[in-house]
Design a protein around this motif. Structure first.
Motif, PDB file in Angstrom:
ATOM      1  N   GLY A 160      47.383 -59.894 -19.171  1.00 50.43           N
ATOM      2  CA  GLY A 160      47.652 -58.511 -19.551  1.00 50.43           C
ATOM      3  C   GLY A 160      46.409 -57.734 -19.887  1.00 50.43           C
ATOM      4  O   GLY A 160      46.317 -56.543 -19.626  1.00 50.43           O
ATOM      5  N   ALA A 161      45.426 -58.413 -20.494  1.00 51.29           N
ATOM      6  CA  ALA A 161      44.173 -57.765 -20.859  1.00 51.29           C
ATOM      7  C   ALA A 161      43.080 -58.816 -20.909  1.00 51.29           C
ATOM      8  O   ALA A 161      43.322 -59.976 -21.235  1.00 51.29           O
ATOM      9  N   ALA A 162      41.853 -58.397 -20.581  1.00 53.40           N
ATOM     10  CA  ALA A 162      40.715 -59.318 -20.603  1.00 53.40           C
ATOM     11  C   ALA A 162      39.436 -58.512 -20.747  1.00 53.40           C
ATOM     12  O   ALA A 162      39.391 -57.318 -20.406  1.00 53.40           O
ATOM     13  N   LEU A 163      38.404 -59.142 -21.266  1.00 52.99           N
ATOM     14  CA  LEU A 163      37.118 -58.484 -21.325  1.00 52.99           C
ATOM     15  C   LEU A 163      36.012 -59.489 -21.114  1.00 52.99           C
ATOM     16  O   LEU A 163      36.147 -60.679 -21.423  1.00 52.99           O
ATOM     17  N   LEU A 164      34.913 -58.996 -20.574  1.00 51.22           N
ATOM     18  CA  LEU A 164      33.732 -59.818 -20.378  1.00 51.22           C
ATOM     19  C   LEU A 164      33.020 -59.969 -21.715  1.00 51.22           C
ATOM     20  O   LEU A 164      32.878 -58.998 -22.467  1.00 51.22           O
ATOM     21  N   VAL A 165      32.577 -61.184 -22.019  1.00 53.81           N
ATOM     22  CA  VAL A 165      31.917 -61.450 -23.296  1.00 53.81           C
ATOM     23  C   VAL A 165      30.700 -62.330 -23.083  1.00 53.81           C
ATOM     24  O   VAL A 165      30.539 -62.971 -22.045  1.00 53.81           O
ATOM     25  N   GLU A 166      29.869 -62.344 -24.106  1.00 53.40           N
ATOM     26  CA  GLU A 166      28.692 -63.221 -24.136  1.00 53.40           C
ATOM     27  C   GLU A 166      28.763 -64.054 -25.414  1.00 53.40           C
ATOM     28  O   GLU A 166      29.028 -63.523 -26.492  1.00 53.40           O
ATOM     29  N   ALA A 167      28.531 -65.343 -25.288  1.00 51.99           N
ATOM     30  CA  ALA A 167      28.559 -66.207 -26.459  1.00 51.99           C
ATOM     31  C   ALA A 167      27.436 -65.829 -27.421  1.00 51.99           C
ATOM     32  O   ALA A 167      26.327 -65.488 -27.008  1.00 51.99           O
ATOM     33  N   MET A 168      27.717 -65.869 -28.705  1.00 49.67           N
ATOM     34  CA  MET A 168      26.727 -65.558 -29.717  1.00 49.67           C
ATOM     35  C   MET A 168      25.797 -66.754 -29.896  1.00 49.67           C
ATOM     36  O   MET A 168      26.257 -67.864 -30.152  1.00 49.67           O
ATOM     37  N   VAL A 169      24.502 -66.527 -29.736  1.00 47.18           N
ATOM     38  CA  VAL A 169      23.538 -67.617 -29.881  1.00 47.18           C
ATOM     39  C   VAL A 169      22.690 -67.469 -31.147  1.00 47.18           C
ATOM     40  O   VAL A 169      22.075 -68.436 -31.598  1.00 47.18           O
ATOM     41  N   ASP A 170      22.664 -66.271 -31.698  1.00 49.57           N
ATOM     42  CA  ASP A 170      21.892 -66.037 -32.924  1.00 49.57           C
ATOM     43  C   ASP A 170      22.704 -66.424 -34.149  1.00 49.57           C
ATOM     44  O   ASP A 170      23.940 -66.399 -34.138  1.00 49.57           O
ATOM     45  N   THR A 171      21.999 -66.779 -35.224  1.00 47.87           N
ATOM     46  CA  THR A 171      22.661 -66.948 -36.504  1.00 47.87           C
ATOM     47  C   THR A 171      23.039 -65.573 -37.019  1.00 47.87           C
ATOM     48  O   THR A 171      22.234 -64.645 -36.997  1.00 47.87           O
ATOM     49  N   VAL A 172      24.289 -65.423 -37.466  1.00 49.53           N
ATOM     50  CA  VAL A 172      24.797 -64.112 -37.881  1.00 49.53           C
ATOM     51  C   VAL A 172      25.081 -64.127 -39.378  1.00 49.53           C
ATOM     52  O   VAL A 172      25.783 -65.007 -39.881  1.00 49.53           O
ATOM     53  N   LYS A 173      24.547 -63.131 -40.067  1.00 55.19           N
ATOM     54  CA  LYS A 173      24.742 -62.999 -41.508  1.00 55.19           C
ATOM     55  C   LYS A 173      25.727 -61.884 -41.811  1.00 55.19           C
ATOM     56  O   LYS A 173      25.735 -60.842 -41.160  1.00 55.19           O
ATOM     57  N   HIS A 174      26.542 -62.099 -42.829  1.00 55.86           N
ATOM     58  CA  HIS A 174      27.465 -61.073 -43.293  1.00 55.86           C
ATOM     59  C   HIS A 174      26.909 -60.456 -44.571  1.00 55.86           C
ATOM     60  O   HIS A 174      26.396 -61.163 -45.441  1.00 55.86           O
ATOM     61  N   SER A 175      26.973 -59.133 -44.657  1.00 55.89           N
ATOM     62  CA  SER A 175      26.492 -58.444 -45.841  1.00 55.89           C
ATOM     63  C   SER A 175      27.422 -57.285 -46.162  1.00 55.89           C
ATOM     64  O   SER A 175      27.822 -56.537 -45.262  1.00 55.89           O
ATOM     65  N   THR A 176      27.751 -57.130 -47.414  1.00 53.23           N
ATOM     66  CA  THR A 176      28.636 -56.031 -47.813  1.00 53.23           C
ATOM     67  C   THR A 176      27.867 -54.773 -48.171  1.00 53.23           C
ATOM     68  O   THR A 176      28.438 -53.682 -48.177  1.00 53.23           O
ATOM     69  N   ASP A 177      26.569 -54.920 -48.473  1.00 56.51           N
ATOM     70  CA  ASP A 177      25.791 -53.751 -48.896  1.00 56.51           C
ATOM     71  C   ASP A 177      24.619 -53.438 -47.977  1.00 56.51           C
ATOM     72  O   ASP A 177      23.919 -52.441 -48.174  1.00 56.51           O
TER      73      ASP A 177
END
Length: 286
Positions: free
Chosen positions: A177-194
């Motif tokens: 029904g739906a699809a999208l092209l994606v790229e796997a994340m290779v970098d370390t990803v940080k979450h920040s609220t501020d």
């Protein structure tokens, strides 16, 4: 549109390339300059009943000053002998029946003449977009031929997309029904609220960079855009409309680099990749 399909001016698992049933030789995967009317593309990658909306209506504000550039539309910048718009349109046209190009109202003539000059096939229409990306996508959807049951939405600023990946997105959209092209994340990803201090590290195995094309059941996508417009909701990602409506969007992992040209450095890198692809194709023909 003439009989040849040319523009008549004036008138949650990712599908990886190795497991996809439409795999094809490396030469065809790397060929991004071949005319989409080439039988090699037409016979193996053609997906009848599909169409694409190619969005080229952005303001290009972040491109800055580049010698020789078209001031207000980065998709007309040259790379490896053709504008970015042409590279993207050819990749789509090698798969779908029709491509609808959406641009700013004051640039339609430039877009039409560029597509005609480079003989891009299967361009069904060039139409004016709106103030927001969602407005432009709706305008493009309205011009898609009625025979298309599956529709792709692609950014003209992504000229490196491989025709094989375009076909794989169409296939996944038809299945799910739906699809999208994606790229796997290779970098370390940080979450920040501020935005000042890292709060926690996200699990990158669960993260994917969304790209285009994104593919959908045409009828449902049109309905979702209409509902969003009535509700006054704006979106820059069509897949998010599907997700918000409770639908699942299949992930198709890109078989090659597919960045969006946003800044001058992006253009330098894209030009290098396109030159390398052209050189590899020339070597294989010798």
């Amino acid at each position: 549109m003439g009989p040849s399909g040319d523009l008549a001016l004036g008138a949650h698992g990712a599908v990886r390339p190795a497991t996809n049933p439409v795999a094809r030789p490396a030469r065809a995967m790397s060929d991004h300059s071949t005319d989409p009317a080439d039988p090699e593309h037409s016979n193996e990658l053609r997906r009848p009943g599909s169409a694409a909306v190619l969005v080229a209506a952005g303001s290009s504000r972040r491109m800055g000053s580049i010698p020789g550039r078209t001031p207000s539309n980065k998709t007309l910048l040259e790379a490896a002998g053709a504008p970015l718009l042409v590279h993207a349109a050819r990749a789509l046209a090698s798969v779908v029946d029709a491509v609808v190009v959406v641009g700013r109202a004051d640039q339609l003539g430039a877009l039409e003449s560029t597509l005609a000059e480079f003989r891009v096939g299967r361009v069904a229409a060039v139409v004016a977009g709106g103030a927001e990306r969602a407005d432009s996508v709706r305008a493009g959807l309205a011009a898609v031929p009625a025979s298309a049951t599956t529709v792709l939405v692609h950014d003209a600023a992504r000229p490196l997309v491989l025709p094989l990946d375009v076909a794989r997105v169409v296939d996944a959209a038809r299945e799910h029904g739906a699809a999208l092209l994606v790229e796997a994340m290779v970098d370390t990803v940080k979450h920040s609220t501020d935005g000042r201090f890292a709060g926690r590290t996200l699990d990158r195995s669960e993260l994917w960079r969304a790209q285009t094309p994104q593919g959908f059941d045409r009828e449902r996508l049109v309905a979702l855009h209409a509902a969003a417009e009535r509700a006054g909701r704006r979106t820059t990602d069509d897949a998010s409309l599907w997700e918000e409506d409770g639908g699942k969007v299949a992930l198709v992992e890109s078989g090659g680099p597919n960045p969006k040209v946003t800044r001058p450095d992006d253009l330098v890198w894209v030009r290098a990749v396109l030159r390398a692809r052209r050189g590899r194709h020339s070597d294989e023909e010798e």
